[in-house]
Enzyme design. Structure first.
Site, PDB file in Angstrom:
ATOM      1  CG  HIS A  38      21.831 -44.023  47.616  1.00 18.96           C
ATOM      2  ND1 HIS A  38      22.247 -45.322  47.539  1.00 18.96           N
ATOM      3  CD2 HIS A  38      21.255 -43.878  48.831  1.00 18.96           C
ATOM      4  CE1 HIS A  38      21.931 -45.963  48.657  1.00 18.96           C
ATOM      5  NE2 HIS A  38      21.322 -45.099  49.467  1.00 18.96           N
TER       6      HIS A  38
ATOM      7  CG  LEU B  33      14.615 -46.250  52.854  1.00 18.47           C
ATOM      8  CD1 LEU B  33      14.977 -45.528  51.562  1.00 18.47           C
ATOM      9  CD2 LEU B  33      13.292 -46.985  52.689  1.00 18.47           C
TER      10      LEU B  33
ATOM     11  CB  CYS C  90       1.495 -39.984  44.574  1.00 19.09           C
ATOM     12  SG  CYS C  90       1.182 -39.954  42.803  1.00 19.09           S
TER      13      CYS C  90
ATOM     14  CB  THR D   6      18.195 -39.292  48.085  1.00 17.90           C
ATOM     15  OG1 THR D   6      17.210 -39.837  48.943  1.00 17.90           O
ATOM     16  CG2 THR D   6      17.828 -39.593  46.645  1.00 17.90           C
TER      17      THR D   6
ATOM     18  CD  GLU E 212      17.263 -33.112  52.537  1.00 19.91           C
ATOM     19  OE1 GLU E 212      18.199 -32.537  53.129  1.00 19.91           O
ATOM     20  OE2 GLU E 212      16.984 -34.304  52.710  1.00 19.91           O
TER      21      GLU E 212
HETATM   22 ZN    ZN Z   1      15.969 -35.843  51.492  1.00 16.62          ZN
HETATM   23 ZN    ZN Z   2      -1.138 -39.771  42.726  1.00 14.69          ZN
END
Ligand code: ZN
Ligand code: ZN
Length: 343
Positions: A44, A265, A108, A41, A65
């Site tokens: 990116h 991904l 979530c 990520t 991280e």
């Molecule tokens: Zn990560």
């Molecule tokens: Zn949630």
């Protein structure tokens, strides 16, 4: 404080020495970061790809991280004390949507992500929501702590179905795939075959316990798997590549009734011969993202404490935060393993 900040809508990042220390909200703690690791990520964000352009509002300190120690506590935080050593879950759950209320905080509906929508870890200090804290076991140093989050993605994929006593192919030997190899071996897989197209990464997979390391650019994975499994195929394939050709090859190596887990991904839509890959085979297919909160964290801790999985073997380099350009360049050059930044 010192921090790596994304300030401009173009590739690169800004190393700043005078960013204000973040103010914490009542449900947050302030963590002094002792070790942090670079994720895909972050690549990116660094390269300012479409993924980053759609999600980030600049300026933003990135990185997610990390491990460090708590130096101050918001008024509504209980169960933690100043001096506690912690790592952080990247996904900030809302705690009121249907997923959060049914044990699925990691998916979530209103998820925010540290270092993307909330201030990140490539900094001396980071504010962390109380629901995203994980206390480090006394036996773990900060470098290990910073590896728990990415390790969790590998572990979650491997442990999302049966693995003990099973034969497995792990597609892709980036840092997450390497963690999957280590987790599969430590969890009792009877045979682990790791694949990649870069020999240096395959060497690392062997160090983490892979029984076979196959360069699918040069070797025939299916032929080897059939030879090793009496012509049946492996019980489990876990994909960390998101690559169409690797995935097709993985299904060809999968036993009838076996499990195929998607973790890596893809860059866009993929095509797959589902008749032969899934239906006739009665393959069980599942997708996995992030880490279960907090089952996967307990799993990671148990695997490390068992002594059967030395996660520090995935470290590819350790750099001072100000030398970030070297670390990103190493990753782009195909260097194996995780690159750590020390703020
Ligand atoms: Zn990560
Ligand atoms: Zn949630």
């Amino acid at each position: 404080m010192r921090a790596l900040c994304k300030t401009e809508e173009k590739p690169g990042a800004c190393y700043c020495e005078n960013i204000p220390v973040p103010e914490i909200k009542e449900n947050e703690v302030l963590v002094k970061v002792h070790a942090t690791a670079i994720c895909g990520t972050d690549m990116h964000i660094y390269d300012w790809t479409a993924y980053a352009q759609e999600r980030l509002k600049l300026p933003m300190v990135f990185g997610h991280e990390f491990a460090g120690e708590i130096v101050s506590l918001g008024s509504q935080v209980s169960g933690y004390a100043i001096g506690d050593r912690v790592a952080g879950e990247t996904h900030i759950p809302c705690n009121h949507c249907i997923q959060c209320r049914t044990g699925n905080q990691h998916i979530c509906e209103n998820m925010k992500i540290i270092g993307v929508q909330a201030p990140g870890a490539f900094a001396e200090y980071i504010p962390v929501h109380k629901d995203c804290l994980w206390k480090l076991d006394d036996s773990m140093d900060y470098e290990t702590g910073a590896l728990l989050e990415p390790m969790g993605v590998g572990v979650h994929g491997v442990l999302s179905g049966e693995i003990g006593g099973k034969t497995a192919v792990i597609l892709g030997c980036g840092p997450i795939g390497l963690c999957a190899v280590g987790a599969a071996k430590a969890s009792g897989a009877s045979l682990v075959i790791a694949t990649d197209v870069i020999d240096r990464k395959l060497e690392e997979a062997k160090k983490l316990g892979a029984d076979y390391a196959v360069n699918t650019g040069k070797q025939d994975l299916k032929a080897l798997v059939m030879e090793l499994t009496g012509g049946c195929g492996v019980d489990v394939v876990v994909d960390y590549t998101g690559n169409g050709r690797a995935i097709q090859g993985g299904f060809e190596a999968l036993k009838k009734g076996g499990r195929f887990t998607f973790v890596g991904l893809a860059n866009g839509p993929l095509s797959l011969d589902i008749n032969n890959a899934v239906i006739y085979k009665e393959a069980k297919v599942n997708g996995v993202t992030g880490r279960l909160m907090y089952q996967t964290w307990y799993d990671c801790e148990a695997l490390i404490k068992s002594g059967r999985f030395d996660v520090k073997k995935i470290i590819g380099g350790v750099f001072d935060l100000k030398d970030y350009e070297e670390a990103f360049a190493a990753l782009k050059g195909g260097a194996p393993g995780k690159m750590l930044l020390i703020p």
